[in-house]
Design a protein around this motif. Sequence first.
Motif, PDB file in Angstrom:
ATOM      1  N   ASN A  85       0.973  -1.276   0.005  1.00  8.65           N
ATOM      2  CA  ASN A  85       0.035  -0.034   0.176  1.00  8.65           C
ATOM      3  C   ASN A  85       0.906   1.184   0.179  1.00  8.65           C
ATOM      4  OD1 ASN A  85      -2.510  -1.482   0.226  1.00  8.65           O
ATOM      5  ND2 ASN A  85      -2.121  -1.843   2.075  1.00  8.65           N
ATOM      6  N   LEU A  86       2.023   1.095  -0.521  1.00  8.13           N
ATOM      7  CA  LEU A  86       2.927   2.424  -0.475  1.00  8.13           C
ATOM      8  C   LEU A  86       2.327   3.416  -1.322  1.00  8.13           C
ATOM      9  CD1 LEU A  86       5.690   3.587   0.048  1.00  8.13           C
ATOM     10  CD2 LEU A  86       6.805   2.519  -2.021  1.00  8.13           C
ATOM     11  N   ASP A  87       1.679   3.096  -2.268  1.00 13.15           N
ATOM     12  CA  ASP A  87       1.148   4.213  -3.141  1.00 13.15           C
ATOM     13  C   ASP A  87      -0.167   4.966  -2.362  1.00 13.15           C
ATOM     14  OD1 ASP A  87      -0.301   2.039  -3.300  1.00 13.15           O
ATOM     15  OD2 ASP A  87      -1.161   2.535  -5.354  1.00 13.15           O
ATOM     16  N   VAL A  88      -0.700   4.453  -1.617  1.00 14.24           N
ATOM     17  CA  VAL A  88      -1.733   4.911  -0.773  1.00 14.24           C
ATOM     18  C   VAL A  88      -1.083   5.952   0.117  1.00 14.24           C
ATOM     19  CG1 VAL A  88      -3.492   4.749   1.141  1.00 14.24           C
ATOM     20  CG2 VAL A  88      -3.339   3.076  -0.957  1.00 14.24           C
ATOM     21  N   MET A  89       0.089   5.448   0.982  1.00 15.20           N
ATOM     22  CA  MET A  89       0.704   6.295   1.913  1.00 15.20           C
ATOM     23  C   MET A  89       1.429   7.332   1.222  1.00 15.20           C
ATOM     24  SD  MET A  89       0.122   5.251   4.974  1.00 15.20           S
ATOM     25  CE  MET A  89       1.283   6.462   5.544  1.00 15.20           C
ATOM     26  N   MET A  90       1.910   7.103   0.181  1.00  8.94           N
ATOM     27  CA  MET A  90       2.564   8.328  -0.616  1.00  8.94           C
ATOM     28  C   MET A  90       1.445   9.342  -0.903  1.00  8.94           C
ATOM     29  SD  MET A  90       5.154   6.397  -3.150  1.00  8.94           S
ATOM     30  CE  MET A  90       5.575   8.002  -4.114  1.00  8.94           C
ATOM     31  N   ALA A  91       0.426   8.983  -1.269  1.00  5.62           N
ATOM     32  CA  ALA A  91      -0.765  10.084  -1.424  1.00  5.62           C
ATOM     33  C   ALA A  91      -1.214  10.769  -0.511  1.00  5.62           C
ATOM     34  CB  ALA A  91      -1.904   9.116  -2.271  1.00  5.62           C
ATOM     35  N   VAL A  92      -1.297   9.896   0.910  1.00  7.03           N
ATOM     36  CA  VAL A  92      -1.914  10.491   2.042  1.00  7.03           C
ATOM     37  C   VAL A  92      -0.711  11.623   2.600  1.00  7.03           C
ATOM     38  CG1 VAL A  92      -2.083  10.174   4.428  1.00  7.03           C
ATOM     39  CG2 VAL A  92      -3.198   8.603   2.807  1.00  7.03           C
ATOM     40  N   ARG A  93       0.511  11.339   2.194  1.00  8.34           N
ATOM     41  CA  ARG A  93       1.425  12.457   2.532  1.00  8.34           C
ATOM     42  C   ARG A  93       1.809  13.243   1.608  1.00  8.34           C
ATOM     43  NH1 ARG A  93       0.552  10.042   6.899  1.00  8.34           N
ATOM     44  NH2 ARG A  93       2.052   9.082   8.259  1.00  8.34           N
ATOM     45  N   LYS A  94       1.101  13.259   0.270  1.00 10.17           N
ATOM     46  CA  LYS A  94       1.571  14.258  -0.786  1.00 10.17           C
ATOM     47  C   LYS A  94       2.897  14.137  -1.285  1.00 10.17           C
ATOM     48  CE  LYS A  94      -2.653  16.754   0.077  1.00 10.17           C
ATOM     49  NZ  LYS A  94      -3.221  17.832   0.996  1.00 10.17           N
ATOM     50  N   ILE A  95       3.371  12.906  -1.561  1.00 11.05           N
ATOM     51  CA  ILE A  95       4.964  12.700  -1.630  1.00 11.05           C
ATOM     52  C   ILE A  95       4.763  12.095  -3.211  1.00 11.05           C
ATOM     53  CG2 ILE A  95       6.970  11.503  -1.247  1.00 11.05           C
ATOM     54  CD1 ILE A  95       6.320  13.736   1.088  1.00 11.05           C
ATOM     55  N   SER A  96       5.783  12.638  -4.122  1.00  8.57           N
ATOM     56  CA  SER A  96       5.693  12.010  -5.330  1.00  8.57           C
ATOM     57  C   SER A  96       6.989  10.908  -5.538  1.00  8.57           C
ATOM     58  CB  SER A  96       6.338  13.140  -6.449  1.00  8.57           C
ATOM     59  OG  SER A  96       7.528  13.575  -6.122  1.00  8.57           O
ATOM     60  N   SER A  97       6.880  10.351  -6.360  1.00 13.82           N
ATOM     61  CA  SER A  97       7.675   9.024  -6.557  1.00 13.82           C
ATOM     62  C   SER A  97       9.070   9.663  -6.622  1.00 13.82           C
ATOM     63  CB  SER A  97       7.310   8.085  -7.754  1.00 13.82           C
ATOM     64  OG  SER A  97       6.123   7.534  -7.664  1.00 13.82           O
ATOM     65  N   LYS A  98       9.262  10.655  -7.476  1.00 10.74           N
ATOM     66  CA  LYS A  98      10.738  10.998  -7.728  1.00 10.74           C
ATOM     67  C   LYS A  98      11.307  11.726  -6.243  1.00 10.74           C
ATOM     68  CE  LYS A  98      12.987  14.595 -10.544  1.00 10.74           C
ATOM     69  NZ  LYS A  98      12.947  15.457 -11.777  1.00 10.74           N
ATOM     70  N   GLU A  99      10.436  12.399  -5.542  1.00  9.58           N
ATOM     71  CA  GLU A  99      10.945  13.053  -4.122  1.00  9.58           C
ATOM     72  C   GLU A  99      11.068  11.639  -3.342  1.00  9.58           C
ATOM     73  OE1 GLU A  99       9.162  15.440  -0.327  1.00  9.58           O
ATOM     74  OE2 GLU A  99       7.891  15.422  -2.475  1.00  9.58           O
ATOM     75  N   LEU A 100      10.461  10.671  -3.471  1.00 14.34           N
ATOM     76  CA  LEU A 100      10.710   9.587  -2.330  1.00 14.34           C
ATOM     77  C   LEU A 100      11.980   8.731  -2.824  1.00 14.34           C
ATOM     78  CD1 LEU A 100       9.939   7.771   0.034  1.00 14.34           C
ATOM     79  CD2 LEU A 100       8.351   6.764  -1.263  1.00 14.34           C
ATOM     80  N   SER A 101      11.872   8.436  -4.140  1.00 14.12           N
ATOM     81  CA  SER A 101      13.212   7.720  -4.473  1.00 14.12           C
ATOM     82  C   SER A 101      14.417   8.335  -4.171  1.00 14.12           C
ATOM     83  CB  SER A 101      13.069   7.543  -5.857  1.00 14.12           C
ATOM     84  OG  SER A 101      13.175   8.625  -6.834  1.00 14.12           O
ATOM     85  N   LYS A 102      14.245   9.730  -4.423  1.00 15.61           N
ATOM     86  CA  LYS A 102      15.446  10.559  -4.104  1.00 15.61           C
ATOM     87  C   LYS A 102      15.901  10.599  -2.862  1.00 15.61           C
ATOM     88  CE  LYS A 102      17.946  15.034  -4.908  1.00 15.61           C
ATOM     89  NZ  LYS A 102      17.607  16.335  -5.308  1.00 15.61           N
TER      90      LYS A 102
END
Length: 70
Positions: free
Chosen positions: A6-23
């Motif tokens: 459910n990583l995509d859900v947590m990222m959406a809740v936190r308003k974090i993009s894939s680019k931001e998290l991967s970096k």
Amino acid sequence: MEIVVNLDVMMAVRKISSKELSKAIDITEANLSLLKRGKVKGVRFETLARICNYLECQPGDILEFRNTEN
């Protein structure tokens, strides 16, 4: 039995993009995408810890066990 990511859900809740998290956690966007889609066979605890630290969540917020044997 399956593990659902459910990583995509947590990222959406936190308003974090894939680019931001991967970096922030130092993995490629391609590997993060595979993880988000549940297309990996495993994840290192170190990587999971970095994700949880950055998203301020627990591993159980990202990984879910579903019993499909009924």
